[in-house]
Design a protein around this motif. Sequence first.
Motif, PDB file in Angstrom:
ATOM      1  N   VAL A  87      -8.390  35.114 -19.987  1.00  0.00           N
ATOM      2  CA  VAL A  87      -9.731  34.342 -19.699  1.00  0.00           C
ATOM      3  C   VAL A  87     -11.123  35.064 -20.541  1.00  0.00           C
ATOM      4  O   VAL A  87     -10.629  36.518 -21.125  1.00  0.00           O
ATOM      5  CB  VAL A  87     -10.012  34.820 -18.218  1.00  0.00           C
ATOM      6  N   LEU A 144     -13.420  36.862 -15.533  1.00  0.00           N
ATOM      7  CA  LEU A 144     -12.626  37.799 -14.429  1.00  0.00           C
ATOM      8  C   LEU A 144     -14.038  39.089 -13.817  1.00  0.00           C
ATOM      9  O   LEU A 144     -13.833  39.166 -12.820  1.00  0.00           O
ATOM     10  CB  LEU A 144     -12.309  39.018 -15.266  1.00  0.00           C
ATOM     11  N   TRP A 196      -3.521  39.591 -15.249  1.00  0.00           N
ATOM     12  CA  TRP A 196      -3.843  40.012 -14.135  1.00  0.00           C
ATOM     13  C   TRP A 196      -3.094  41.103 -13.298  1.00  0.00           C
ATOM     14  O   TRP A 196      -3.684  42.150 -13.686  1.00  0.00           O
ATOM     15  CB  TRP A 196      -5.142  39.519 -13.097  1.00  0.00           C
ATOM     16  N   VAL A 199      -2.696  33.219 -14.064  1.00  0.00           N
ATOM     17  CA  VAL A 199      -4.125  34.023 -14.286  1.00  0.00           C
ATOM     18  C   VAL A 199      -3.697  35.196 -13.648  1.00  0.00           C
ATOM     19  O   VAL A 199      -3.967  36.956 -14.032  1.00  0.00           O
ATOM     20  CB  VAL A 199      -5.609  33.598 -14.503  1.00  0.00           C
ATOM     21  N   PRO A 226      -9.003  32.697  -8.751  1.00  0.00           N
ATOM     22  CA  PRO A 226      -8.390  33.086 -10.429  1.00  0.00           C
ATOM     23  C   PRO A 226      -7.600  31.899 -10.313  1.00  0.00           C
ATOM     24  O   PRO A 226      -7.202  31.766  -9.296  1.00  0.00           O
ATOM     25  CB  PRO A 226      -7.472  34.086 -10.526  1.00  0.00           C
ATOM     26  N   ALA A 275      -5.258  38.627 -19.978  1.00  0.00           N
ATOM     27  CA  ALA A 275      -5.559  37.102 -18.676  1.00  0.00           C
ATOM     28  C   ALA A 275      -5.806  35.933 -19.995  1.00  0.00           C
ATOM     29  O   ALA A 275      -5.015  35.048 -19.227  1.00  0.00           O
ATOM     30  CB  ALA A 275      -6.115  37.371 -17.506  1.00  0.00           C
TER      31      ALA A 275
END
Length: 146
Positions: A109, A114, A132, A128, A124, A107
Amino acid sequence: MAELREARLAAGLSQRDVARAVGVQRETVAEWETYQRHPTLSNLLHLARELGWRFVVVDRHGEISDIVIDTVVGDSWVLREIRRIVGVLRAARRTAGLSQTAIAAAAGVTAWSLGHFERCQVNPRLVVLAAWVRAVGCSARWQRIV
Protein backbone atom coordinates in the motif's frame (compact mmCIF):
# COMPACT_ATOMS: atom_id res chain seq x y z
CA MET A 1 -12.64 -20.76 6.56
CA ALA A 2 -13.54 -24.20 7.71
CA GLU A 3 -12.21 -23.16 11.13
CA LEU A 4 -14.90 -20.51 11.23
CA ARG A 5 -17.62 -23.11 10.78
CA GLU A 6 -16.04 -25.33 13.44
CA ALA A 7 -15.80 -22.42 15.89
CA ARG A 8 -19.39 -21.41 15.20
CA LEU A 9 -20.65 -24.95 15.75
CA ALA A 10 -18.53 -25.33 18.90
CA ALA A 11 -20.16 -22.15 20.24
CA GLY A 12 -23.59 -23.65 19.50
CA LEU A 13 -24.50 -20.87 17.07
CA SER A 14 -26.32 -21.04 13.77
CA GLN A 15 -25.29 -19.06 10.73
CA ARG A 16 -28.36 -16.90 11.35
CA ASP A 17 -27.24 -16.21 14.96
CA VAL A 18 -23.82 -15.11 13.75
CA ALA A 19 -25.29 -13.04 10.93
CA ARG A 20 -27.56 -11.17 13.34
CA ALA A 21 -24.70 -10.48 15.76
CA VAL A 22 -22.36 -9.25 13.03
CA GLY A 23 -25.01 -7.36 11.07
CA VAL A 24 -24.86 -9.29 7.80
CA GLN A 25 -27.10 -11.71 5.90
CA ARG A 26 -27.00 -15.42 6.75
CA GLU A 27 -25.85 -16.10 3.18
CA THR A 28 -22.80 -13.91 3.81
CA VAL A 29 -21.76 -16.09 6.75
CA ALA A 30 -22.21 -19.17 4.56
CA GLU A 31 -20.00 -17.59 1.90
CA TRP A 32 -17.29 -16.86 4.52
CA GLU A 33 -17.40 -20.47 5.65
CA THR A 34 -17.01 -21.77 2.10
CA TYR A 35 -14.30 -19.30 1.03
CA GLN A 36 -16.58 -17.59 -1.49
CA ARG A 37 -16.12 -14.24 0.30
CA HIS A 38 -13.81 -12.82 2.94
CA PRO A 39 -15.09 -10.82 5.89
CA THR A 40 -13.88 -7.28 6.46
CA LEU A 41 -11.71 -6.62 9.49
CA SER A 42 -14.71 -5.12 11.29
CA ASN A 43 -16.89 -8.13 10.52
CA LEU A 44 -14.14 -10.55 11.52
CA LEU A 45 -13.66 -8.80 14.88
CA HIS A 46 -17.44 -8.83 15.48
CA LEU A 47 -17.51 -12.50 14.58
CA ALA A 48 -14.57 -13.36 16.81
CA ARG A 49 -16.17 -11.59 19.75
CA GLU A 50 -19.41 -13.46 19.19
CA LEU A 51 -17.46 -16.74 19.21
CA GLY A 52 -15.47 -15.78 22.31
CA TRP A 53 -12.12 -14.93 20.68
CA ARG A 54 -9.96 -11.86 20.17
CA PHE A 55 -7.17 -10.99 17.75
CA VAL A 56 -3.73 -10.62 19.34
CA VAL A 57 -0.31 -9.67 18.03
CA VAL A 58 2.59 -11.81 19.22
CA ASP A 59 6.08 -10.32 19.27
CA ARG A 60 9.21 -12.11 18.07
CA HIS A 61 9.79 -13.45 21.60
CA GLY A 62 6.41 -15.17 21.66
CA GLU A 63 4.85 -12.62 24.02
CA ILE A 64 1.43 -11.14 23.36
CA SER A 65 1.83 -7.45 22.66
CA ASP A 66 -0.95 -5.29 23.96
CA ILE A 67 -1.55 -1.68 24.85
CA VAL A 68 -4.15 0.18 26.82
CA ILE A 69 -6.04 2.65 24.68
CA ASP A 70 -7.98 5.68 25.78
CA THR A 71 -11.70 5.18 25.69
CA VAL A 72 -13.43 7.62 23.39
CA VAL A 73 -17.08 8.24 24.13
CA GLY A 74 -19.19 6.92 21.29
CA ASP A 75 -16.57 4.48 19.95
CA SER A 76 -17.95 1.06 19.13
CA TRP A 77 -16.31 -2.05 20.56
CA VAL A 78 -14.95 -2.87 17.09
CA LEU A 79 -13.36 0.55 16.69
CA ARG A 80 -11.71 0.20 20.12
CA GLU A 81 -10.39 -3.22 19.06
CA ILE A 82 -9.04 -1.84 15.80
CA ARG A 83 -7.41 1.05 17.69
CA ARG A 84 -5.82 -1.49 20.08
CA ILE A 85 -4.46 -3.67 17.25
CA VAL A 86 -3.21 -0.69 15.25
CA GLY A 87 -1.60 0.78 18.38
CA VAL A 88 0.34 -2.44 18.93
CA LEU A 89 1.50 -2.50 15.30
CA ARG A 90 2.46 1.18 15.33
CA ALA A 91 4.49 0.65 18.53
CA ALA A 92 6.19 -2.43 16.99
CA ARG A 93 7.05 -0.42 13.86
CA ARG A 94 8.59 2.36 15.93
CA THR A 95 10.47 -0.09 18.17
CA ALA A 96 11.91 -1.77 15.08
CA GLY A 97 12.94 1.64 13.73
CA LEU A 98 10.88 1.17 10.57
CA SER A 99 9.25 3.98 8.64
CA GLN A 100 5.67 4.05 7.46
CA THR A 101 7.08 3.99 3.92
CA ALA A 102 8.95 0.72 4.61
CA ILE A 103 5.92 -0.97 6.14
CA ALA A 104 3.66 0.33 3.37
CA ALA A 105 5.98 -1.10 0.72
CA ALA A 106 5.99 -4.48 2.48
CA ALA A 107 2.20 -4.42 2.75
CA GLY A 108 1.66 -3.31 -0.84
CA VAL A 109 0.00 0.00 0.00
CA THR A 110 1.07 3.63 -0.09
CA ALA A 111 2.60 5.40 2.90
CA TRP A 112 -0.46 7.68 2.78
CA SER A 113 -2.71 4.64 3.27
CA LEU A 114 -0.60 3.27 6.11
CA GLY A 115 -0.74 6.66 7.81
CA HIS A 116 -4.53 6.56 7.57
CA PHE A 117 -4.53 3.01 8.98
CA GLU A 118 -2.32 4.09 11.90
CA ARG A 119 -4.68 6.98 12.68
CA CYS A 120 -7.69 4.60 12.37
CA GLN A 121 -9.20 6.76 9.66
CA VAL A 122 -9.50 3.77 7.33
CA ASN A 123 -9.52 0.06 8.21
CA PRO A 124 -6.91 -2.07 6.44
CA ARG A 125 -7.98 -5.10 4.44
CA LEU A 126 -7.08 -8.37 6.11
CA VAL A 127 -4.28 -9.11 3.63
CA VAL A 128 -2.71 -5.71 4.40
CA LEU A 129 -3.05 -6.29 8.14
CA ALA A 130 -1.31 -9.67 7.79
CA ALA A 131 1.54 -8.13 5.77
CA TRP A 132 1.86 -5.32 8.33
CA VAL A 133 2.12 -7.84 11.18
CA ARG A 134 4.87 -9.76 9.34
CA ALA A 135 6.73 -6.59 8.33
CA VAL A 136 7.18 -5.54 11.96
CA GLY A 137 8.50 -9.01 12.87
CA CYS A 138 5.40 -10.19 14.70
CA SER A 139 2.77 -12.84 14.20
CA ALA A 140 -0.95 -12.86 14.94
CA ARG A 141 -3.33 -15.35 16.44
CA TRP A 142 -6.70 -15.71 18.04
CA GLN A 143 -6.92 -15.84 21.84
CA ARG A 144 -9.90 -17.13 23.75
CA ILE A 145 -11.59 -14.43 25.83
CA VAL A 146 -11.82 -15.53 29.44
